[in-house]
Design a protein around this motif. Structure first.
Motif, PDB file in Angstrom:
ATOM      1  N   VAL A 186       8.083 -10.536  11.597  1.00  0.00           N
ATOM      2  CA  VAL A 186       7.497  -9.301  11.077  1.00  0.00           C
ATOM      3  C   VAL A 186       8.558  -8.214  10.972  1.00  0.00           C
ATOM      4  CG1 VAL A 186       5.816  -7.468  11.509  1.00  0.00           C
ATOM      5  CG2 VAL A 186       5.192  -9.861  11.922  1.00  0.00           C
ATOM      6  N   GLY A 187       9.392  -8.092  12.001  1.00  0.00           N
ATOM      7  CA  GLY A 187      10.420  -7.061  11.998  1.00  0.00           C
ATOM      8  C   GLY A 187      11.410  -7.226  10.857  1.00  0.00           C
ATOM      9  N   GLN A 227       0.821  -1.202   0.000  1.00  0.00           N
ATOM     10  CA  GLN A 227       0.000   0.000   0.000  1.00  0.00           C
ATOM     11  C   GLN A 227       0.860   1.259   0.000  1.00  0.00           C
ATOM     12  OE1 GLN A 227      -2.890   0.279   3.206  1.00  0.00           O
ATOM     13  NE2 GLN A 227      -3.070   2.494   2.955  1.00  0.00           N
ATOM     14  N   GLY A 228       2.068   1.116   0.596  1.00  0.00           N
ATOM     15  CA  GLY A 228       2.983   2.244   0.667  1.00  0.00           C
ATOM     16  C   GLY A 228       3.027   2.872   2.038  1.00  0.00           C
ATOM     17  N   ILE A 229       4.013   2.470   2.848  1.00  0.00           N
ATOM     18  CA  ILE A 229       4.174   3.025   4.196  1.00  0.00           C
ATOM     19  C   ILE A 229       5.639   3.386   4.424  1.00  0.00           C
ATOM     20  CG2 ILE A 229       2.191   1.837   5.221  1.00  0.00           C
ATOM     21  CD1 ILE A 229       4.125  -0.250   6.349  1.00  0.00           C
ATOM     22  N   ASP A 230       5.859   4.370   5.271  1.00  0.00           N
ATOM     23  CA  ASP A 230       7.216   4.794   5.635  1.00  0.00           C
ATOM     24  C   ASP A 230       7.661   4.159   6.950  1.00  0.00           C
ATOM     25  OD1 ASP A 230       7.334   6.768   3.475  1.00  0.00           O
ATOM     26  OD2 ASP A 230       5.908   7.911   4.685  1.00  0.00           O
ATOM     27  N   ILE A 273      11.572  -0.290   5.826  1.00  0.00           N
ATOM     28  CA  ILE A 273      10.575   0.430   6.621  1.00  0.00           C
ATOM     29  C   ILE A 273      11.037   0.540   8.073  1.00  0.00           C
ATOM     30  CG2 ILE A 273       8.194   0.361   7.490  1.00  0.00           C
ATOM     31  CD1 ILE A 273       7.541  -1.159   4.849  1.00  0.00           C
ATOM     32  N   HIS A 274      11.055   1.741   8.603  1.00  0.00           N
ATOM     33  CA  HIS A 274      11.384   1.968  10.009  1.00  0.00           C
ATOM     34  C   HIS A 274      10.294   1.339  10.879  1.00  0.00           C
ATOM     35  CE1 HIS A 274      14.236   5.011   8.540  1.00  0.00           C
ATOM     36  NE2 HIS A 274      13.250   5.496   7.806  1.00  0.00           N
ATOM     37  N   SER A 300      22.151  -2.395  10.116  1.00  0.00           N
ATOM     38  CA  SER A 300      22.905  -2.543   8.874  1.00  0.00           C
ATOM     39  C   SER A 300      22.189  -1.899   7.692  1.00  0.00           C
ATOM     40  CB  SER A 300      23.151  -4.028   8.579  1.00  0.00           C
ATOM     41  OG  SER A 300      21.919  -4.708   8.363  1.00  0.00           O
ATOM     42  N   SER A 301      20.871  -1.718   7.804  1.00  0.00           N
ATOM     43  CA  SER A 301      20.105  -1.097   6.719  1.00  0.00           C
ATOM     44  C   SER A 301      19.965   0.412   6.906  1.00  0.00           C
ATOM     45  CB  SER A 301      18.710  -1.736   6.638  1.00  0.00           C
ATOM     46  OG  SER A 301      18.792  -3.125   6.386  1.00  0.00           O
ATOM     47  N   GLY A 302      20.512   0.941   7.996  1.00  0.00           N
ATOM     48  CA  GLY A 302      20.388   2.366   8.253  1.00  0.00           C
ATOM     49  C   GLY A 302      18.973   2.787   8.605  1.00  0.00           C
ATOM     50  N   LEU A 303      18.189   1.851   9.151  1.00  0.00           N
ATOM     51  CA  LEU A 303      16.796   2.120   9.503  1.00  0.00           C
ATOM     52  C   LEU A 303      16.660   2.361  11.008  1.00  0.00           C
ATOM     53  CD1 LEU A 303      15.160  -0.736   7.416  1.00  0.00           C
ATOM     54  CD2 LEU A 303      15.016   1.715   6.904  1.00  0.00           C
ATOM     55  N   VAL A 304      15.640   3.109  11.386  1.00  0.00           N
ATOM     56  CA  VAL A 304      15.334   3.292  12.794  1.00  0.00           C
ATOM     57  C   VAL A 304      14.539   2.080  13.273  1.00  0.00           C
ATOM     58  CG1 VAL A 304      14.089   4.662  14.506  1.00  0.00           C
ATOM     59  CG2 VAL A 304      15.323   5.801  12.642  1.00  0.00           C
TER      60      VAL A 304
END
Length: 341
Positions: A77-78, A60-63, A86-87, A110-114
């Motif tokens: 899930v994480g 659907q498109g989420i940040d 996706i953060h 490692s992905s630079g995600l929060v």
């Protein structure tokens, strides 16, 4: 980033419904979709699109996403969210095992995600004020932290015991308040309600700075209690996180000319002060901190590595109760120090 952060919620159960409510209140965030293969038992979606899978929600498109599924599913899930860039804010405990928590932590880092974890007590007004006062030296030397967290069994919990579900709160807040890690734990647990996981635990610990800790946690009490008591050289702070009240019991000074009594280094009752605090809902403050972290702003969001640290201590408490011996949490998984600085 232009426009609000597009948020998805994974899990529409008891905790998910609270996240849905608060996500709709956070400035700069828009709840655009929910996902739960078990449906929407609390009717929290309303007009918001509802999905039966995480993949459909992602499409659907989420940040950003909030993960409020059973603990056993946190890792799956994480990792799926991390792979999609996706953060995520994951409810506590961060995972079922330290190994799973480490995989999650490393995937986001490692992905630079929060990657954040929902240790909500850090956002309780009473504890935030207490940490600031301890940092300012208002209590002098800290001697002891004692917590009591007890109440009836929550029917929503089926896959972990009281240590990972509840005691992780006390583990994290204790180390966070004192800015020092646990270096030893000794615990006793019990199974009184016929469930496969422990429903009662009492454990003591020692932090790296020498502070002695004690924690009473159970799902067997008909009343609900959430207390944190910190004793030091100048008195005692009592934080009630149910009411978000903070009270300071100051040591009194009593002069005496009787040499025998004067030689005893005790304390007396002094002034009692209850502080007037701004009482913002902790869950809202937690979501705002996560939003700020994603936007690259100063933030007090609790990292996945901090969640890992708390989970390792919880495992140490469980292991100690099983072995009837003191356990050093650091022996269970290599961890960097200074997580609570």
């Amino acid at each position: 980033m232009s426009g609000p952060l597009r948020a998805g919620l994974v899990g529409a159960g008891m905790m998910g419904r609270h996240h849905a409510r608060v996500l709709r209140q956070v400035d700069g965030v828009e709840l655009v979709g929910l996902a739960d293969p078990g449906g929407d038992p609390h009717s929290v979606a309303g007009a918001t699109p509802f999905h039966e899978s995480v993949a459909s929600l992602v499409d659907q498109g989420i940040d950003i996403a909030v993960v409020a599924v059973p603990t056993a599913l946190h890792e799956t899930v994480g990792l799926q969210l991390a792979e999609c860039g996706i953060h995520a804010l994951i409810e506590k405990p961060v995972a079922s095992t330290p190994t799973a928590a480490l995989r999650l932590t490393e995937a986001f880092e490692s992905s630079g995600l929060v990657g954040a974890v929902g240790h909500i007590e850090r956002f309780n007004p009473a504890l935030r004020s207490l940490r600031s006062r301890l940092g300012n030296g208002d209590l002098g030397e800290i001697f002891q932290v004692a917590t009591r967290r007890q109440g009836p069994f929550p029917a929503r919990i089926a896959d972990v015991g009281v240590v990972k579900d509840l005691a992780t709160h006390d583990i994290d807040l204790t180390a966070w308040l004192c800015r020092s890690d646990f270096v030893s734990v000794f615990g006793q647990s019990a199974y009184k309600s016929g469930r496969p996981h422990e429903d009662l635990v009492a454990f003591s610990g020692r932090l790296a700075d020498g502070t002695v800790t004690n924690h009473l946690v159970n799902w067997l009490s008909p009343f609900k209690e959430r207390l944190t008591i910190v004793t030091g050289s100048r008195g005692t702070f009592v934080a009630d996180t149910l009411t978000a009240d903070l009270t300071f019991y100051e040591n009194g000074t009593v002069s005496t000319s009787w040499d025998t009594v004067a030689a005893f280094r005790g304390v007396a009752e002094g002034t009692v002060t209850r502080f007037a605090l701004e009482k913002k809902e902790p869950l809202l403050a937690q979501h705002e901190a996560f939003r700020d972290a994603v936007l690259g702003l100063p933030s007090q969001a609790v990292s996945l590595r901090d969640g890992l640290q708390a989970l390792v201590v919880a495992e140490a408490a469980i292991a100690s109760a099983a072995r009837h011996e003191v356990v050093d949490p650091r022996s269970l998984l290599p961890l960097s120090t200074g997580a609570y600085a």
